[in-house]
Motif scaffolding. Structure first.
Motif, PDB file in Angstrom:
ATOM      1  N   GLN A 104       0.809  -1.213   0.000  1.00  0.00           N
ATOM      2  CA  GLN A 104       0.000   0.000   0.000  1.00  0.00           C
ATOM      3  C   GLN A 104       0.851   1.276   0.000  1.00  0.00           C
ATOM      4  O   GLN A 104       0.312   2.374   0.096  1.00  0.00           O
ATOM      5  N   GLU A 105       2.177   1.133  -0.101  1.00  0.00           N
ATOM      6  CA  GLU A 105       3.034   2.316  -0.104  1.00  0.00           C
ATOM      7  C   GLU A 105       2.835   3.110  -1.396  1.00  0.00           C
ATOM      8  O   GLU A 105       2.442   2.553  -2.435  1.00  0.00           O
ATOM      9  N   PRO A 106       3.112   4.412  -1.367  1.00  0.00           N
ATOM     10  CA  PRO A 106       2.869   5.257  -2.549  1.00  0.00           C
ATOM     11  C   PRO A 106       3.812   4.932  -3.704  1.00  0.00           C
ATOM     12  O   PRO A 106       4.862   4.302  -3.517  1.00  0.00           O
ATOM     13  N   GLU A 107       3.423   5.373  -4.896  1.00  0.00           N
ATOM     14  CA  GLU A 107       4.194   5.092  -6.099  1.00  0.00           C
ATOM     15  C   GLU A 107       5.645   5.552  -5.975  1.00  0.00           C
ATOM     16  O   GLU A 107       6.564   4.865  -6.430  1.00  0.00           O
ATOM     17  N   ALA A 108       5.847   6.718  -5.353  1.00  0.00           N
ATOM     18  CA  ALA A 108       7.197   7.270  -5.256  1.00  0.00           C
ATOM     19  C   ALA A 108       8.135   6.329  -4.503  1.00  0.00           C
ATOM     20  O   ALA A 108       9.310   6.178  -4.877  1.00  0.00           O
ATOM     21  N   GLU A 109       7.624   5.672  -3.459  1.00  0.00           N
ATOM     22  CA  GLU A 109       8.459   4.755  -2.687  1.00  0.00           C
ATOM     23  C   GLU A 109       8.776   3.493  -3.478  1.00  0.00           C
ATOM     24  O   GLU A 109       9.890   2.963  -3.407  1.00  0.00           O
ATOM     25  N   VAL A 110       7.794   2.999  -4.213  1.00  0.00           N
ATOM     26  CA  VAL A 110       8.036   1.818  -5.048  1.00  0.00           C
ATOM     27  C   VAL A 110       9.104   2.136  -6.094  1.00  0.00           C
ATOM     28  O   VAL A 110      10.060   1.368  -6.286  1.00  0.00           O
ATOM     29  N   LEU A 111       8.966   3.268  -6.754  1.00  0.00           N
ATOM     30  CA  LEU A 111       9.922   3.660  -7.790  1.00  0.00           C
ATOM     31  C   LEU A 111      11.317   3.865  -7.200  1.00  0.00           C
ATOM     32  O   LEU A 111      12.327   3.485  -7.818  1.00  0.00           O
ATOM     33  N   GLU A 112      11.384   4.445  -6.013  1.00  0.00           N
ATOM     34  CA  GLU A 112      12.685   4.659  -5.358  1.00  0.00           C
ATOM     35  C   GLU A 112      13.381   3.321  -5.092  1.00  0.00           C
ATOM     36  O   GLU A 112      14.587   3.178  -5.323  1.00  0.00           O
ATOM     37  N   LYS A 113      12.629   2.329  -4.629  1.00  0.00           N
ATOM     38  CA  LYS A 113      13.209   1.007  -4.369  1.00  0.00           C
ATOM     39  C   LYS A 113      13.663   0.345  -5.665  1.00  0.00           C
ATOM     40  O   LYS A 113      14.733  -0.282  -5.734  1.00  0.00           O
ATOM     41  N   ILE A 114      12.848   0.455  -6.712  1.00  0.00           N
ATOM     42  CA  ILE A 114      13.216  -0.122  -8.007  1.00  0.00           C
ATOM     43  C   ILE A 114      14.524   0.488  -8.508  1.00  0.00           C
ATOM     44  O   ILE A 114      15.435  -0.222  -8.954  1.00  0.00           O
ATOM     45  N   SER A 115      14.633   1.799  -8.425  1.00  0.00           N
ATOM     46  CA  SER A 115      15.834   2.492  -8.901  1.00  0.00           C
ATOM     47  C   SER A 115      17.054   2.083  -8.094  1.00  0.00           C
ATOM     48  O   SER A 115      18.145   1.881  -8.659  1.00  0.00           O
ATOM     49  N   GLU A 116      16.910   1.961  -6.778  1.00  0.00           N
ATOM     50  CA  GLU A 116      18.016   1.541  -5.919  1.00  0.00           C
ATOM     51  C   GLU A 116      18.496   0.136  -6.276  1.00  0.00           C
ATOM     52  O   GLU A 116      19.701  -0.113  -6.405  1.00  0.00           O
ATOM     53  N   LEU A 117      17.573  -0.786  -6.462  1.00  0.00           N
ATOM     54  CA  LEU A 117      17.939  -2.173  -6.738  1.00  0.00           C
ATOM     55  C   LEU A 117      18.561  -2.343  -8.120  1.00  0.00           C
ATOM     56  O   LEU A 117      19.444  -3.183  -8.307  1.00  0.00           O
ATOM     57  N   LEU A 118      18.106  -1.554  -9.094  1.00  0.00           N
ATOM     58  CA  LEU A 118      18.669  -1.642 -10.436  1.00  0.00           C
ATOM     59  C   LEU A 118      20.015  -0.936 -10.550  1.00  0.00           C
ATOM     60  O   LEU A 118      20.852  -1.321 -11.374  1.00  0.00           O
ATOM     61  N   GLY A 119      20.244   0.074  -9.691  1.00  0.00           N
ATOM     62  CA  GLY A 119      21.443   0.890  -9.839  1.00  0.00           C
ATOM     63  C   GLY A 119      22.587   0.557  -8.912  1.00  0.00           C
ATOM     64  O   GLY A 119      23.732   0.943  -9.173  1.00  0.00           O
ATOM     65  N   ASN A 120      22.326  -0.158  -7.811  1.00  0.00           N
ATOM     66  CA  ASN A 120      23.368  -0.429  -6.816  1.00  0.00           C
ATOM     67  C   ASN A 120      23.926  -1.836  -7.012  1.00  0.00           C
ATOM     68  O   ASN A 120      23.214  -2.826  -6.834  1.00  0.00           O
ATOM     69  N   PRO A 121      25.211  -1.968  -7.354  1.00  0.00           N
ATOM     70  CA  PRO A 121      25.788  -3.294  -7.620  1.00  0.00           C
ATOM     71  C   PRO A 121      25.974  -4.158  -6.374  1.00  0.00           C
ATOM     72  O   PRO A 121      26.259  -5.351  -6.499  1.00  0.00           O
ATOM     73  N   LEU A 122      25.813  -3.582  -5.178  1.00  0.00           N
ATOM     74  CA  LEU A 122      26.039  -4.355  -3.956  1.00  0.00           C
ATOM     75  C   LEU A 122      25.056  -5.524  -3.818  1.00  0.00           C
ATOM     76  O   LEU A 122      25.403  -6.568  -3.256  1.00  0.00           O
ATOM     77  N   TYR A 123      23.847  -5.353  -4.336  1.00  0.00           N
ATOM     78  CA  TYR A 123      22.855  -6.432  -4.225  1.00  0.00           C
ATOM     79  C   TYR A 123      23.300  -7.658  -5.011  1.00  0.00           C
ATOM     80  O   TYR A 123      23.194  -8.793  -4.539  1.00  0.00           O
ATOM     81  N   LYS A 124      23.829  -7.441  -6.201  1.00  0.00           N
ATOM     82  CA  LYS A 124      24.351  -8.547  -7.010  1.00  0.00           C
ATOM     83  C   LYS A 124      25.528  -9.222  -6.303  1.00  0.00           C
ATOM     84  O   LYS A 124      25.672 -10.454  -6.329  1.00  0.00           O
TER      85      LYS A 124
END
Length: 446
Positions: A398-418
């Motif tokens: 139920q979180e707002p669109e901005a928070e979902v988009l922020e998480k998507i951008s973080e996961l796609l852009g930060n190599p630490l997760y890989k």
């Protein structure tokens, strides 16, 4: 050895059982399975003998469902009668006895979710000299000191949160038992299990004294967990008869329902490469009741977000008619996908946190954005471990669109997760088939 598997219903349980069964078959053992009729075709397609069962495990509150399926006129009274007369147990015992007569197994592998079958089988195990093991298709459901309940989103460092999570679990189970006692005149699940334990003369040592998500969990029997030890939290002392097998590679789905996806995938991958786009994949597993409404709202929100990005989105859902129409040209919806295949080309996996999905995402080294909506079992605990080990993030549907988009951008852009996913896979590489066979050897030896 002749080995009989008794899986719980659900592909998330069938797949790990098939993976273990395949390893045992490779090492020369004869393998058989018995379970709900629904999976007969799928299991036999993988080359295993399968006995369909009409009964369900007893002591798990299935009475109403059984009588609704039978279209009984007075469901409540039929369920009360079943509880008083041990109706589900009697049916289960008859079918399992027939399976044992036909298969003549040396070993039985029980799904940990339906551990109550051990109570049914105990007299037959003693009489026929059959050995037994338990296979967990998710992390163990009991609570150990230092490890929060597996349905909790609490981290082990949060001592106050752990205590609160355990208290909530105890309160929820106590209230459930009290409701059942009132509804069924004292014949609640725990009473039914205790009564049959005494009748079957099952030693109390086998009924775990630890708090668990289930009515009954087993102690003092070899148990095998489909995860590497590294995926679980550190700093707790595991039970000596628990063995972590690693993320076993499940069998591939071969259903004809995948035709639409199979035909579309080459075009999607060609577009991804040609236009240099990121590919997001979203699936929420089997949904029930209010979960469907929540997830449909979330999927429509996700589609609106992706529409404003250069990314491609593939959604797997049977709720296609309830999604935004027309779909943006960078969004594709299928009733069914071949998940292990798709993950090989995915940049981000958005999921509810089911154990099968999490393990497959780790194996494919795909960062995860998890939105747990199932509170009864493991998705919340799985998501907590994914975040704890740096392999993804968790959100609220139920979180707002901005928070979902922020998480998507973080996961796609930060190599630490890989990098964290690669580290987990390196830990998993130590979990070889040979190591499993060595761990399983005590069950196979008289």
């Amino acid at each position: 050895m002749r080995i009989l598997f008794l899986p719980y219903h659900g592909y998330g349980h069938i797949h790990p059982q098939l993976a273990v069964a395949s390893m045992l078959r490779t090492h020369g053992h004869e393998v058989f399975m018995a379970g709900t009729t629904f999976f007969q075709g799928y299991v036999t397609q993988q080359g295993f003998s399968y006995t369909p069962l009409q009964s369900v495990p007893f002591g798990m509150n299935f009475e109403d469902w059984v009588n609704q399926t039978k279209k009984k006129r007075w469901v409540y009274f039929a369920s009360l009668k079943d509880r008083i007369t041990d109706g589900l147990y009697v049916h289960r015992e008859k079918e399992l006895r027939a399976v044992l007569d036909a298969v003549r197994p040396d070993v039985i592998v029980l799904d940990g979710t339906q551990a109550t079958d051990f109570i049914v089988l105990y007299p037959l195990l003693k009489q026929r000299g059959i050995r037994v093991a338990v296979l967990h298709a998710m992390l163990p459901t009991h609570v150990l000191p230092g490890r929060p309940p597996v349905n909790s989103d609490v981290f082990p460092s949060d001592e106050e949160g752990c205590e609160d999570a355990l208290w909530k679990l105890e309160e929820k189970q106590t209230k459930k038992q009290e409701r059942q006692k009132f509804k069924y005149a004292g014949f609640d699940d725990v009473y039914i299990l205790s009564r049959r334990m005494k009748k079957n003369r099952v030693p109390e040592k086998y009924w775990s004294s630890l708090r668990s998500l289930l009515n009954f969990s087993i102690d003092c029997i070899p148990q095998y967990i489909i995860a590497p030890r590294a995926f679980d939290f550190p700093d707790f002392k595991n039970q000596p008869y628990h063995h972590y097998l690693g993320f076993l590679v499940g069998t591939k789905m071969t259903s004809s329902n995948s035709r639409e996806f199979a035909e579309a995938l080459p075009r999607l991958l060609e577009r991804k490469q040609r236009e240099q786009r990121k590919l997001l994949y979203c699936a929420f597993g089997t949904l029930e009741g209010d979960q469907k409404k929540l997830i449909t709202l979330f999927l429509n929100k996700l589609i609106a977000i992706v529409k404003q990005t250069p990314h491609l989105l593939i959604v797997s859902t049977k709720q296609k008619n309830e999604l935004t129409s027309p779909l943006p040209d960078n969004v594709y919806v299928f009733d069914f996908v071949q998940q292990t295949l798709l993950l090989q080309h995915t940049d981000l996996f958005i999921s509810h946190g089911g154990f099968n999905s999490v393990s497959e995402s780790i194996q494919a080294e795909v960062p995860m954005l998890l939105y747990p909506v199932h509170d009864a079992f493991d998705p919340r605990g799985n998501s907590t471990r994914v975040v704890y080990h740096g392999m993804g993030l968790r959100g609220d549907v139920q979180e707002p669109e901005a928070e979902v988009l922020e998480k998507i951008s973080e996961l796609l852009g930060n190599p630490l997760y890989k990098q964290c996913l690669r580290k987990m896979n390196e830990a998993n590489e130590a979990c070889t088939a040979e190591r499993f066979i060595a761990a399983f050897q005590p069950v196979l030896v008289d």
